[in-house]
Structures are given as C-alpha cells and as structure tokens.
Write an enzyme that holds these catalytic residues in place. Structure first.
Site, short mmCIF file in Angstrom:
data_model
loop_
_atom_site.label_atom_id
_atom_site.label_comp_id
_atom_site.label_asym_id
_atom_site.label_seq_id
_atom_site.Cartn_x
_atom_site.Cartn_y
_atom_site.Cartn_z
CB SER A 27 45.72 37.63 45.72
OG SER A 27 44.40 37.51 44.95
NE ARG A 31 48.94 41.16 42.95
CZ ARG A 31 47.78 40.91 42.81
NH1 ARG A 31 47.34 39.70 42.73
NH2 ARG A 31 46.62 41.94 42.07
N GLY A 98 40.82 35.66 35.13
CA GLY A 98 41.24 37.84 34.73
C GLY A 98 42.18 38.04 35.14
CD GLN A 171 41.68 40.89 38.66
OE1 GLN A 171 40.97 40.64 37.41
NE2 GLN A 171 41.77 39.50 38.81
CG ASP A 319 37.94 38.29 45.47
OD1 ASP A 319 37.07 38.25 44.57
OD2 ASP A 319 39.67 38.05 45.32
CE LYS A 346 35.02 41.05 41.49
NZ LYS A 346 36.53 40.87 41.55
NE ARG A 392 36.59 34.27 44.99
CZ ARG A 392 38.11 33.62 45.63
NH1 ARG A 392 38.12 32.76 46.41
NH2 ARG A 392 39.60 33.89 45.43
#
Ligand code: S3P
Length: 433
Positions: A27, A31, A98, A171, A319, A346, A392
């Site tokens: 994540s 960013r 995503g 998101q 997650d 997901k 995952r």
C-alpha cells in the site's frame, strides 16, 4: 484471473523458527511511487515493494511521463512530472492491481487529455462504480462498461466535493483525495470506519497540507508535491502469513524486522493476542509518520483460543482474513468472521474460495454472505488447493498446509508474486521440516 500457472507442493512443518526482513509494504509503495511520479523532483526509495502490483503502478506512471530507475543497491528512483502528466498513446495496464486503477483514476480525472485504464481478467470484474460516482460528482467525465474496467477518462478541471464513502475503502478515499489535490477549493472525504491512512501520511510527507478529524480528511487544492527520500516499512500484510504460521506451532519463535506498524494496519497483532499468541514489539521508530518496528512472536503452549472478527475490525483486517480463516480449524474454539462482504470483490471471491479450499482439506466450514464460521479443533489433510490466481489465497493455504497431515498442492502458486515474490523461499527458510 491473474494468469498463474505454476503449482507448488507444501510439506507439513514441525516448527517455525527464525528471523526475517520483509519487502516493502504494498500500500505504501503504491502511494510513494504514484506521488513521486506526480511530484516535482527526484525521489528515492529503499525497500520498495517487489510485488507485481507496485510494478504496475510504476509502469503506468512511466507511461504518463515519469522516469523510474531501479538502482543496483535495490533502491528505486522516481523523477516526477511536476504536476502535469503526458497522456499516453496506449491504454495504461493496471495488471491485477485494484489500487493502481482506482487511485490513478483520481490522479488523472483533473488532468488534460484522454486516458484508458485496463486490467487483467480479475481486475476487469471488480467494481469501479465506487470511484466513478464521486469523481463524476466532482465533474469528471468517466466511462465504464457495466461498472467495470476499462476506465476511460476525459480529463477536465473539477469542483471540490464533500463525500462520504459508502463502503470502507482506502482506495476510494485516496482516489478522491488525489483529485482534490488538484482541484480549487476544499475536498472532504468522510468515512464511518477509519481505513488505512497511508495516503494522508504520504501526501503530507510530499509537502501537501491536509486537515483531519476523527472521521474525515480534507484537502484544499491545488497544491504542489515535492520529492522525498524514504525507506518503505516491511509489509505487515505479508508478515501476516508468517505470524499466523508461527502461531500454529507451540515452541515457535519468529522475529520480523522493520515491519510497518501503522495503527490502521496493525489490528492483526491484537487478534493474534486474543488467540493467545505472545507478541512483543521492540525498537519502534517513525519515518515520514509511518511507524516501523520489530515484532517477536511465539505460539502459546496449549494451542490457540477462539475469536470473532466483525464490524470495523473486519474492514481493517480485510487483507488478513483469508489467512486467519485458513488457520481457524487449528484453534480450539474456531473463528467467526462477519461484516466482510468486501472479500467477495477482491482479486477473487475470497469467501467462496476460502470455504471451498478448507473443505478440500477436510474441514467443516459455514459460508455466509458476509463471512465464515470456521469451527476449531479440526484436523486437516493435504489437498489440492485452487488459488483462483489470487495471491492471498495461495499464501493463506500454504500456511494452513504446514499443520496438515500430508502434502498440499497449491495450484497457481506463482500468483504470490503479485504482492510477495519471495514468499515461498522465505517460508522454506523458517519452516522446520
Ligand atoms: C488497499 C485498500 C484495500 C485493500 C487493498 C489495498 C490500499 O482495498 O484490500 O489490498 O492500498 O488502499 P479497498 O480500498 O478496496 O478496501
């Protein structure tokens, strides 16, 4: 689906022992990569995520005019476009990610030009209406097909918005903030459950001003961003697989170095503590407002207890739920998961795949629209696991396989590379056979 083709056999383990340092948080890397590519100047990152998803973000930003260089020492240098992207001739391929598609849409909606964002088969099935709606309310021109990718954007100047997210989604929050960053006036995002706040922290690190309340964040645009140097914390969602693996073996001992411990991401440590796992956090430091620490974990002598995950906790742990469900049969009282309907949209329908794969291993499990009941005290046997091309799921069942009777075959195991290419090598390092 992500086109994962390689299978992998996981043998049971006797214990989990050792010390690991994990690649950078997915994540945060998305960013940092995106903001650096948009900012003025050259940023440099160490421990950037090695996953394919973050590579998709960097590739899209390169196609929009940013320069990306992987240095020999493993660090990543990104030279930004200074707030104005160049429209790409071709579609921007977001792969399986995503985060890439939803967050870049917010960045591009106020830019000049026409942009098309595409993804793989899995991403093309995921809901995009959730970003189209707020962006359209800001005046953006966005076209989807039946609520899905491709996302086609005709960029134009936007108006600010005061938006409440209908489902908890970092998101979507980020998408709106990135549009707000470039829009005259104050854009506010309100959320009922505080989702991961990496965007807020990263925007500040890159020089933007934001104001926050308990349940909202506001940004007054337009604002420029400036390059930074940063070390990305180890990925706590990747660490989750190892923490849960260690939780399964009384006598285990695992140390994870330099893991991200941002409070909006670290609920897993609380849940594992409720299950009886001994967790010590040592050497905490703060970098660009992200907490980083070393985590030491030991399983309880007499097995794991039970727990329920619902409400805000389900959203914050979204997650980590697949791996928690996958180890639930080995607890004494089971794990009950509710309010987790988002799992169905997901990279795969994670509720359905977790239930099907637990059953394949001989477990009893009840499936609900928004969760699962997995009773405890069960013995699992090795089986063929269908990862559905979902990273995952592949990793969660590799962990469950460590305590099963007999070998387990993970189909599409290479999907782990979406977030964590090193997963199987590191698992072999710490799993005592
Ligand atoms: C992410 C937010 C979550 C999470 C995903 C990464 C992010 O998705 O499941 O893996 O980096 O913002 P949603 O925003 O759909 O909840």
């Amino acid at each position: 689906m992500h086109t994962a083709t390689q299978d992998r056999i996981i043998r049971p383990a006797r214990n989990v022992l050792g010390s690991l340092r994990l690649p950078g948080d997915k994540s945060i890397s998305h960013r940092y990569g995106m903001l650096a590519a948009f900012a003025e100047g050259t940023s440099r990152f160490t421990n950037f995520s090695t996953g394919a998803d973050c590579a998709s973000t960097l590739a899209c930003m390169e196609a929009l005019g940013a320069k990306v260089a992987q240095l020999e020492d493993g660090s990543v240098m990104v030279t930004g476009v200074g707030g104005r992207v160049t429209p790409a001739d071709q579609a921007l391929d977001c792969g399986n990610s995503g985060s890439t598609m939803r967050m870049i849409s917010g960045l591009l909606a106020p830019q000049q030009g026409r942009f098309t964002l595409t993804g793989d088969a899995s991403l093309s099935l995921r809901p995009m209406e959730r970003i189209r709606k707020p962006l359209q309310a800001m005046g953006a021109r966005i076209t989807l097909t039946d609520g899905h990718a491709p996302v086609i954007i005709e960029g134009n100047p936007l108006q600010p918005i005061d938006f409440t997210t209908p489902v908890p989604s970092a998101q979507v929050k980020t998408c709106v903030l990135l549009a707000g960053l470039q829009t005259a006036g104050t854009t506010t995002v309100r959320e009922a459950v505080r989702t991961r706040d990496h965007s807020e922290l990263a925007l500040r690190a890159f020089g933007a001003h934001l104001t926050r309340t308990v349940d909202s964040v506001s940004i007054a645009g337009p604002q420029p961003l400036h390059a930074i140097d940063a070390a990305v914390p180890g990925d706590i969602s990747s660490a989750a697989f190892f923490l849960c693996a260690a939780a399964l073996f009384p006598g285990s001992s695992l140390v994870l170095d330099a893991i991200g411990l941002n409070p909006t991401r670290a609920s897993l440590l609380d849940v594992l503590t409720v299950l009886g796992v001994h967790i010590a956090v040592i050497e905490i430091e703060e970098k660009h407002a992200e907490l980083i620490g070393t985590v030491q974990v030991t399983a309880p002598e007499h097995g794991l207890r039970s727990t329920e995950i619902s409400g805000a906790l389900a959203a914050q742990l979204i997650d980590e739920l697949p791996v928690l469900a996958a180890i639930a049969p080995y607890t004494s009282g089971g794990i009950r998961i509710r309010d987790a309907k988002e799992l169905r949209v997901k990279e795969s329908d994670r509720i359905a795949l977790v239930a099907a794969n637990l059953r394949a291993m001989g477990a009893e499990v009840m499936e609900f629209d928004d969760g699962l009941d997995v009773p405890g005290g069960q013995t699992l046997h090795g089986a063929v696991i269908d990862s559905g091309g979902d990273h995952r799921i592949a990793m969660a069942f590799s962990v469950a396989a460590l305590r099963a009777e007999g070998d387990t075959l993970i189909q599409g195991a290479d999907s782990a590379a979406i977030s964590f290419p090193e997963f199987f090598d590191l698992l072999d390092q710490v799993a005592e056979r």
